[in-house]
Design a protein around this motif. Structure first.
Motif, short mmCIF file in Angstrom:
data_model
loop_
_atom_site.label_atom_id
_atom_site.label_comp_id
_atom_site.label_asym_id
_atom_site.label_seq_id
_atom_site.Cartn_x
_atom_site.Cartn_y
_atom_site.Cartn_z
N GLN A 10 33.76 51.06 53.74
CA GLN A 10 34.64 49.89 53.77
C GLN A 10 34.55 49.11 52.45
O GLN A 10 35.56 48.68 51.90
N ASN A 11 33.37 48.95 51.89
CA ASN A 11 33.20 48.27 50.59
C ASN A 11 33.90 49.04 49.47
O ASN A 11 34.51 48.43 48.59
N VAL A 13 36.54 51.08 49.74
CA VAL A 13 37.99 50.96 49.91
C VAL A 13 38.46 49.58 49.45
O VAL A 13 39.46 49.46 48.72
N CYS A 14 37.77 48.55 49.85
CA CYS A 14 38.13 47.18 49.43
C CYS A 14 38.03 47.04 47.91
O CYS A 14 38.88 46.39 47.29
N PHE A 15 37.03 47.66 47.34
CA PHE A 15 36.87 47.61 45.88
C PHE A 15 38.07 48.26 45.18
O PHE A 15 38.61 47.70 44.22
N TYR A 16 38.49 49.44 45.65
CA TYR A 16 39.62 50.12 45.02
C TYR A 16 40.92 49.33 45.18
O TYR A 16 41.74 49.26 44.26
N ILE A 17 41.13 48.73 46.32
CA ILE A 17 42.33 47.90 46.52
C ILE A 17 42.29 46.69 45.58
O ILE A 17 43.28 46.38 44.91
N PHE A 18 41.15 46.03 45.51
CA PHE A 18 41.00 44.88 44.62
C PHE A 18 41.22 45.28 43.16
O PHE A 18 41.92 44.60 42.41
N THR A 20 42.96 47.82 41.98
CA THR A 20 44.37 48.15 41.77
C THR A 20 45.21 46.88 41.59
O THR A 20 46.05 46.80 40.70
N SER A 39 34.60 47.25 36.10
CA SER A 39 34.78 47.84 37.43
C SER A 39 33.98 49.13 37.59
O SER A 39 33.50 49.45 38.67
#
Length: 183
Positions: A10-11, A13-18, A20, A39
């Motif tokens: 979950q961390n 996935v959230c990191f990749y969305i942030f 992007t 990053s």
């Protein structure tokens, strides 16, 4: 154990969305390399933190990351200082060009010539490279300078010629570096 893995994924996935979103919001590509570097460091921490926590090496990694961040900040500071020096040099050059333009205008005005426009270009070592000036003579109804004719049918303005000679001598320039246009 499954909750730890789920939280870890979950961390990520959230990191990749942030990341992007941040990359799309950047005004130019100039800052992307800094964001990608930072990053990348964060991604390394996210990926290896569970493994390092098990091996009790997390503190060493954080120390190394802090050290790398310090040196990156130091490099950024050097780049910013170099850019500041270039901007400051450009500003000095522009101000000096304006000062030389005022001086050239005064030389023309001492010969009773009206300066409509003056443009001075300097080299990077503050040497006068070129002078371009648009001038006219004061008179009734805005009359222009009087031309003098020669035997070979050429005509010129004696005051403009004297001004050009004075500029060439004073600024140690060649004739083709000075353009005086009579309007």
């Amino acid at each position: 154990m499954i909750n730890v893995i789920y939280g870890w994924v979950q961390n990520l996935v959230c990191f990749y969305i942030f990341l992007t979103v941040i990359l799309h919001l950047l005004p130019g590509k100039h800052y992307q390399k800094y964001v990608r570097f930072f990053s990348g460091m964060l991604l390394m921490i996210l990926v290896f933190s569970p493994l390092l926590a098990l091996l009790e090496k997390e503190e060493v990694l954080l120390q190394r990351i802090g050290q790398a961040e310090f040196f990156q900040d130091l490099d950024n500071l050097k780049l910013d200082t170099a850019n500041l020096k270039e901007e400051q040099k450009k500003r000095y050059l522009q101000e000096y060009e304006q000062a030389v333009g005022v001086d050239v205008s005064r030389m023309a005005e001492s010969r009773q010539l009206l300066v409509k426009q003056v443009e001075v270009h300097l080299s990077e070592d503050y040497q006068v490279e070129s002078i371009a000036m648009e001038i006219s003579a004061p008179g009734e109804g805005g009359s222009l300078l009087h031309k003098v004719s020669y035997e070979d049918d050429s005509q010129e303005y004696p005051e403009v010629y004297r001004l050009k000679q004075e500029l060439m001598e004073f600024y140690q320039m060649e004739e083709e570096q000075i353009a005086l246009r009579v309007d």
